[in-house]
Every structure is written in C-alpha cells, then in structure tokens.
Design a protein around this motif. Structure first.
Motif, PDB file in Angstrom:
ATOM      1  N   LEU A   1      -4.127   3.282   4.997  1.00 34.07           N
ATOM      2  CA  LEU A   1      -3.598   3.468   3.645  1.00 34.07           C
ATOM      3  C   LEU A   1      -4.494   4.389   2.822  1.00 34.07           C
ATOM      4  O   LEU A   1      -3.994   5.227   2.065  1.00 34.07           O
ATOM      5  CB  LEU A   1      -3.415   2.111   2.953  1.00 34.07           C
ATOM      6  N   GLU A   2      -5.784   4.246   2.984  1.00 33.46           N
ATOM      7  CA  GLU A   2      -6.714   5.127   2.264  1.00 33.46           C
ATOM      8  C   GLU A   2      -6.487   6.577   2.681  1.00 33.46           C
ATOM      9  O   GLU A   2      -6.443   7.475   1.844  1.00 33.46           O
ATOM     10  CB  GLU A   2      -8.161   4.693   2.535  1.00 33.46           C
ATOM     11  N   ASN A   3      -6.322   6.819   3.978  1.00 35.12           N
ATOM     12  CA  ASN A   3      -6.049   8.172   4.466  1.00 35.12           C
ATOM     13  C   ASN A   3      -4.700   8.683   3.968  1.00 35.12           C
ATOM     14  O   ASN A   3      -4.565   9.863   3.633  1.00 35.12           O
ATOM     15  CB  ASN A   3      -6.085   8.221   5.990  1.00 35.12           C
TER      16      ASN A   3
ATOM     17  N   GLY B   1       0.818  -1.208   0.000  1.00 32.44           N
ATOM     18  CA  GLY B   1       0.000   0.000   0.000  1.00 32.44           C
ATOM     19  C   GLY B   1       0.850   1.255   0.000  1.00 32.44           C
ATOM     20  O   GLY B   1       0.580   2.202  -0.748  1.00 32.44           O
TER      21      GLY B   1
ATOM     22  N   ARG C   1       0.105  13.908   0.628  1.00 33.91           N
ATOM     23  CA  ARG C   1       0.789  15.010  -0.055  1.00 33.91           C
ATOM     24  C   ARG C   1      -0.140  16.205  -0.321  1.00 33.91           C
ATOM     25  O   ARG C   1       0.335  17.325  -0.505  1.00 33.91           O
ATOM     26  CB  ARG C   1       1.424  14.507  -1.339  1.00 33.91           C
ATOM     27  N   ASP C   2      -1.438  15.960  -0.347  1.00 34.05           N
ATOM     28  CA  ASP C   2      -2.382  17.065  -0.500  1.00 34.05           C
ATOM     29  C   ASP C   2      -2.590  17.815   0.812  1.00 34.05           C
ATOM     30  O   ASP C   2      -2.866  19.022   0.799  1.00 34.05           O
ATOM     31  CB  ASP C   2      -3.754  16.546  -0.975  1.00 34.05           C
TER      32      ASP C   2
ATOM     33  N   LYS D   1      -3.299   8.196   1.243  1.00 33.65           N
ATOM     34  CA  LYS D   1      -3.335   8.610  -0.168  1.00 33.65           C
ATOM     35  C   LYS D   1      -3.420  10.126  -0.297  1.00 33.65           C
ATOM     36  O   LYS D   1      -2.964  10.697  -1.284  1.00 33.65           O
ATOM     37  CB  LYS D   1      -4.520   7.961  -0.885  1.00 33.65           C
ATOM     38  N   SER D   2      -3.988  10.794   0.701  1.00 36.94           N
ATOM     39  CA  SER D   2      -4.136  12.250   0.658  1.00 36.94           C
ATOM     40  C   SER D   2      -2.986  12.973   1.358  1.00 36.94           C
ATOM     41  O   SER D   2      -3.016  14.199   1.490  1.00 36.94           O
ATOM     42  CB  SER D   2      -5.459  12.665   1.310  1.00 36.94           C
TER      43      SER D   2
ATOM     44  N   ASN E   1      -6.035  -0.974   5.953  1.00 36.84           N
ATOM     45  CA  ASN E   1      -6.586  -0.441   4.702  1.00 36.84           C
ATOM     46  C   ASN E   1      -7.128   0.975   4.892  1.00 36.84           C
ATOM     47  O   ASN E   1      -6.971   1.827   4.008  1.00 36.84           O
ATOM     48  CB  ASN E   1      -7.667  -1.369   4.145  1.00 36.84           C
TER      49      ASN E   1
ATOM     50  N   SER F   1       2.318   1.709  -3.415  1.00 38.58           N
ATOM     51  CA  SER F   1       1.366   2.207  -4.407  1.00 38.58           C
ATOM     52  C   SER F   1       1.140   3.712  -4.272  1.00 38.58           C
ATOM     53  O   SER F   1       0.810   4.385  -5.246  1.00 38.58           O
ATOM     54  CB  SER F   1       0.037   1.452  -4.321  1.00 38.58           C
ATOM     55  N   ILE F   2       1.344   4.244  -3.072  1.00 39.47           N
ATOM     56  CA  ILE F   2       1.224   5.679  -2.835  1.00 39.47           C
ATOM     57  C   ILE F   2       2.530   6.391  -3.203  1.00 39.47           C
ATOM     58  O   ILE F   2       2.550   7.596  -3.423  1.00 39.47           O
ATOM     59  CB  ILE F   2       0.844   5.951  -1.362  1.00 39.47           C
TER      60      ILE F   2
END
Length: 106
Positions: free
Chosen positions: A92-94, A18, A99-100, A96-97, A89, A21-22
């Motif tokens: 990992l979903e969190n 994960g 760098r934003d 993903k944001s 999971n 993938s990020i």
C-alpha cells in the motif's frame, strides 16, 4: 473456522481500506482472498503490460485480470491479500506513488 474467517476479513479490510485511501477503484471480495482493481484510468490496452510496469516502476506485483476471463477483459488486475500485514502495508505504501510513476497512456 471463525478464527480463519476473522483473520482474512481483517486482511481484506486492511488492504481495501488502504486502496480506498489512495483512491483506487476495486471490488470488495465476499469470500475470496484477492481483490480486483480497475486500471481503466491508466488507459492501457494490456493488463499484462500494466502489471509489468507496476512491478518494475512501483514495486508491487499483481496478476492480469484477463487470466481469469474468457471474455476480452483487460481493465482489471488481481492482488492477493493473504499475506502478512507488513507485506500488505508495504504494498500500500508503494501504491501511493502509483499515479506519479505510471501515467495514463493515450
């Protein structure tokens, strides 16, 4: 013990894949249940400050890597992956944001 090894190997692989993938840089632990991630790209002087921002802005908890070194290491944070797959999971979903929500300093 093979069952325990298989369980934690699967959790490690799930979390590390994960992070891959990020596009986040990390180690791949060989026997521990935590992953050290390199936060150099964010240019923080303090890994503690980064961990505080990570928790408040991204919703993911981590431990400052400097807690585990005598040397002045401030570019690593530690994630614990001995958690339920649903928890991993969600983290990992969190992430993903990341760098934003956390821009590089300096």
């Amino acid at each position: 013990y093979q069952e325990v090894l298989d369980l934690y190997t699967a959790k490690r692989d799930l979390f590390c894949q994960g992070l891959d993938s990020i596009g986040l840089t990390h180690n791949v632990p060989q026997g521990a249940y935590y992953v050290m991630m390199d936060i150099s790209e964010f240019c923080y002087d303090s890994d503690l400050d980064f961990c505080e921002d990570l928790a408040s802005k991204v919703g993911v908890g981590a431990v400052p890597g400097s807690s585990f070194f005598r040397e002045p290491v401030n570019h690593l944070i530690r994630f614990h992956f001995a958690k339920r797959d649903e928890t991993l999971n969600a983290a990992l979903e969190n992430l993903k944001s990341l760098r934003d929500k956390i821009e590089p300093r300096g």
